[in-house]
Motif scaffolding. Structure first.
Motif, PDB file in Angstrom:
ATOM      1  N   TYR A 156       0.832  -1.204   0.000  1.00  0.00           N
ATOM      2  CA  TYR A 156       0.000   0.000   0.000  1.00  0.00           C
ATOM      3  C   TYR A 156       0.865   1.253   0.000  1.00  0.00           C
ATOM      4  O   TYR A 156       1.830   1.350   0.733  1.00  0.00           O
ATOM      5  N   SER A 157       0.475   2.237  -0.788  1.00  0.00           N
ATOM      6  CA  SER A 157       1.098   3.556  -0.662  1.00  0.00           C
ATOM      7  C   SER A 157       0.480   4.223   0.566  1.00  0.00           C
ATOM      8  O   SER A 157      -0.570   3.775   1.041  1.00  0.00           O
ATOM      9  N   PRO A 158       1.088   5.319   1.082  1.00  0.00           N
ATOM     10  CA  PRO A 158       0.516   5.950   2.285  1.00  0.00           C
ATOM     11  C   PRO A 158      -0.951   6.318   2.107  1.00  0.00           C
ATOM     12  O   PRO A 158      -1.756   6.154   3.026  1.00  0.00           O
ATOM     13  N   ARG A 159      -1.307   6.749   0.901  1.00  0.00           N
ATOM     14  CA  ARG A 159      -2.693   7.140   0.662  1.00  0.00           C
ATOM     15  C   ARG A 159      -3.626   5.928   0.735  1.00  0.00           C
ATOM     16  O   ARG A 159      -4.706   5.993   1.314  1.00  0.00           O
ATOM     17  N   GLU A 160      -3.178   4.819   0.124  1.00  0.00           N
ATOM     18  CA  GLU A 160      -4.009   3.610   0.153  1.00  0.00           C
ATOM     19  C   GLU A 160      -4.135   3.093   1.578  1.00  0.00           C
ATOM     20  O   GLU A 160      -5.193   2.578   1.967  1.00  0.00           O
ATOM     21  N   PHE A 161      -3.034   3.214   2.339  1.00  0.00           N
ATOM     22  CA  PHE A 161      -3.090   2.755   3.730  1.00  0.00           C
ATOM     23  C   PHE A 161      -4.112   3.561   4.515  1.00  0.00           C
ATOM     24  O   PHE A 161      -4.918   3.018   5.271  1.00  0.00           O
ATOM     25  N   GLU A 162      -4.083   4.905   4.316  1.00  0.00           N
ATOM     26  CA  GLU A 162      -5.060   5.775   4.991  1.00  0.00           C
ATOM     27  C   GLU A 162      -6.476   5.347   4.640  1.00  0.00           C
ATOM     28  O   GLU A 162      -7.374   5.289   5.485  1.00  0.00           O
ATOM     29  N   SER A 163      -6.647   5.055   3.355  1.00  0.00           N
ATOM     30  CA  SER A 163      -7.971   4.695   2.872  1.00  0.00           C
ATOM     31  C   SER A 163      -8.455   3.404   3.520  1.00  0.00           C
ATOM     32  O   SER A 163      -9.587   3.317   4.012  1.00  0.00           O
ATOM     33  N   CYS A 164      -7.567   2.411   3.561  1.00  0.00           N
ATOM     34  CA  CYS A 164      -7.951   1.120   4.148  1.00  0.00           C
ATOM     35  C   CYS A 164      -8.232   1.276   5.632  1.00  0.00           C
ATOM     36  O   CYS A 164      -9.223   0.748   6.156  1.00  0.00           O
TER      37      CYS A 164
END
Lengths: 382, 233
Positions: A332-340
């Motif tokens: 995950y990129s940081p943005r995807e991690f935030e989203s998850c």
């Protein structure tokens, strides 16, 4: 479905999606990345990192098999199926949209480390193709065909090949439920004999072949072979577009753990199902695409650190698949991690009080290393 | 680790030899300090620290520190009760298996409760508790007996005498009963997380065989009230 697309961080970049969502309370500082666009054809970079919803009836129709087990459990718990739109999937979709169907089928190989989301990327592509009306040949896990087989019959068609009735019949059942209408439209082009008495005439719909395979389990593997052959021969006509989606394609060229009755090991070529699937994955037909995934998790006799195509396919497999488009899937990129993370919070999956704090989030990110599977496993007990 | 350490830590400690020579316990010199894992204590600025805390910090700069045991964790999610329970579930030192069983149990509890939560009508949603830690702690509290029985021999006969229990003993008994109940009285093929999650949910609602066992113990203690004076402590 409520239109839930509020993006606090990316508001400046995106501009749109300022739709207010009534169910996100104002005091929550984290952004919840949802998008109401449930048609994969319309997914673009704007939707990257966001989760889109697949209606549950569609899930049952499109994915009778093929979704990872933990994702199926998540669907049951949350009562909805949300898939994240990620960059590898967007690349693949762009390639598919721009592909010329008159040319021979292009092969795409999705690879990456363990638990980074290869199977989910494949499922995203399968969903797109089934929405576009393609005929989807989805093999959920090729490793299941080369290990743990309780019954191995000698094939009646070719003396030195081995049949697997159980695996073949299970796959035929799932294939039938997801592609009903194509089975009525496609007609056989040859007469097929099943044993001494039964035969399927020329010009009969393919559904009859599938019924024959389900009724007479002994000839199920041959039925699968016939289905694959017919579909491959008729795909260039253009009446339908074909997607061959194989998960764990490195099983076709590895070793098996199966043994014949005289305890000699079975090599993959001797299995009818594997033999026919190898013919399917060759790029000598046109009118569609072949999307495959490498998988170390179910693989046999491969070290757990192996993830590149060269290591997992071996020389034979790499040469067989040779001109292919590799698609790496990262963590995950940081943005995807935030989203998850925001999604888990919103669905009340993270129940621990400390999980809502910044410290808890930092700890989750550190412990999981932004790996999707590790994050899922860590967030389970919390 | 033992041996009289001549590190010059003060006159009392110079010729130090422990009275009992422990074989399995830790044999640290008393000059060794306990490790401090909480992040907050290191992030406090100097002004906020009291006199003792400042002295403690200065002492830490000169004294050696004991090695941190593997159970001590600086994670925000660690819980001493859960660790204790995991240790009691462990067999032949297989902490990895015990911990994974524990996390699967917590996840199973959470899934069951969330499914119930999503299916429930609006007005009942607040009553359903979804946090597996809250359920675990409450279930353990519900299983703790108030009074215990102890065997006291007097005049050749052994009597079951009602006796007060310490907090540690109560916690231990509650955990022990839960684990034995799951191990022995269930179907052979069910997995531990499934059995445990079911038991914990029953105990949370004050039902189930463990609560019954606690009530049986209380009744026995009530029945043996007459022998209470046999206790001398």
């Amino acid at each position: 479905q409520l239109d839930r697309g509020c993006a606090l961080h990316t508001a400046a970049r995106d501009g749109l999606s300022s739709v207010s969502s009534q169910d996100v309370p104002a005091q929550r500082p984290r952004a919840v990345f949802h998008t109401s666009e449930s048609d994969p054809a319309k997914h673009t970079e704007q939707h990257e990192g966001r989760l889109y919803n697949i209606p549950l009836e569609e899930v049952k129709a499109v994915f009778p098999h093929g979704l990872p087990h933990r994702f199926q459990q998540q669907i049951r718990t949350f009562n909805e199926a949300r898939v994240m739109v990620r960059k590898p999937a967007l690349e693949l979709l762009a390639c598919l949209k721009g592909s010329n169907l008159a040319h021979p089928a292009v092969r795409y190989v999705i690879y990456g480390e363990r638990g980074t989301g290869k199977t989910m990327t494949l499922c995203h592509v399968v969903h797109y193709c089934s929405r576009q009306g393609w005929l989807v040949l989805h093999i959920p896990d090729a490793h299941l065909w080369v290990k743990n087989c309780k019954e191995l019959l000698q094939s009646s068609y070719k003396k030195d090949r081995l049949d697997q009735p159980l695996q073949a019949s299970v796959w035929l059942k799932n294939f039938k439920s997801s592609n009903e209408r194509f089975l009525q439209e496609i007609k056989t082009q040859k007469k097929y004999m099943w044993g001494k008495q039964e035969c399927t005439e020329e010009g009969r719909p393919l559904g009859e072949v599938v019924e024959q395979g389900l009724a007479r389990v002994r000839s199920a593997s041959d039925a699968v072979g016939v289905v694959l052959r017919e579909i491959k021969q008729q795909s260039h006509r253009g009446s339908f577009r074909l997607l061959v989606a194989v998960d764990g394609v490195n099983a076709l060229w590895g070793r098996t753990t199966l043994r014949k009755e005289d305890k000699s090991p079975v090599s993959p070529e001797e299995l009818t199902l594997v033999h026919n699937l190898r013919k399917m994955v060759k790029n000598d037909w046109s009118g569609g695409a072949i999307v495959t995934t490498l998988s170390q998790t179910g693989s046999l006799f491969k070290p757990s650190s192996a993830y590149t195509p060269q290591e997992l396919l071996g020389k034979e497999g790499f040469d067989a698949l040779d001109p292919f488009v590799p698609i790496p899937v990262p963590n995950y990129s940081p943005r995807e991690f935030e989203s998850c993370y925001g999604y888990y919070l919103e669905r009340k999956w993270l129940q621990h009080e400390k999980a809502h704090t910044e410290d808890g989030k930092a700890e989750l990110q550190f412990l999981s290393g932004s790996n999707p599977r590790q994050l899922d496993r860590l967030a389970g007990p919390l | 680790m033992a041996a009289p350490s001549a590190a010059g830590m003060g006159r009392r400690l110079r010729a130090w030899l422990p009275r009992i020579m422990p074989v399995r316990w830790s044999r640290y010199n008393p000059s060794y300090l306990e490790p401090e894992v909480k992040k907050e204590s290191y992030q406090k600025p100097l002004e906020e620290q009291t006199e003792e805390e400042r002295e403690q910090m200065e002492l830490k700069a000169v004294r050696p520190i004991k090695a941190a045991p593997p159970t001590l964790s600086s994670s925000v999610f660690s819980d001493p009760m859960i660790s204790k329970f995991t240790n009691m579930m462990m067999k032949s030192g297989n902490k990895v298996l015990a911990r994974s069983l524990m996390s699967q149990t917590l996840e199973a509890i959470k899934r069951k409760q969330l499914e119930k939560y999503h299916k429930a009508p609006e007005n009942e949603k607040e009553t359903i508790e979804c946090n597996p830690y809250v359920i675990f702690h409450q279930a353990l509290k519900n299983c703790q007996p108030i009074i215990g029985l102890s065997n006291i021999t007097k005049g050749g006969k052994t009597y079951q005498v009602p006796v007060p229990l310490t907090d540690n003993r109560k916690r231990f008994l509650a955990m022990k009963w839960l684990i034995t109940e799951c191990r022995e009285n269930k179907h052979r093929r069910t997995l531990m997380p499934e059995k445990l999650s079911q038991e914990l949910l029953l105990a949370f609602n004050n039902e189930g065989p463990v609560i019954k066992r606690k009530h049986v113990l209380h009744k026995m203690a009530e029945a043996n009230r007459a022998y209470a004076h046999f206790r001398w402590w």
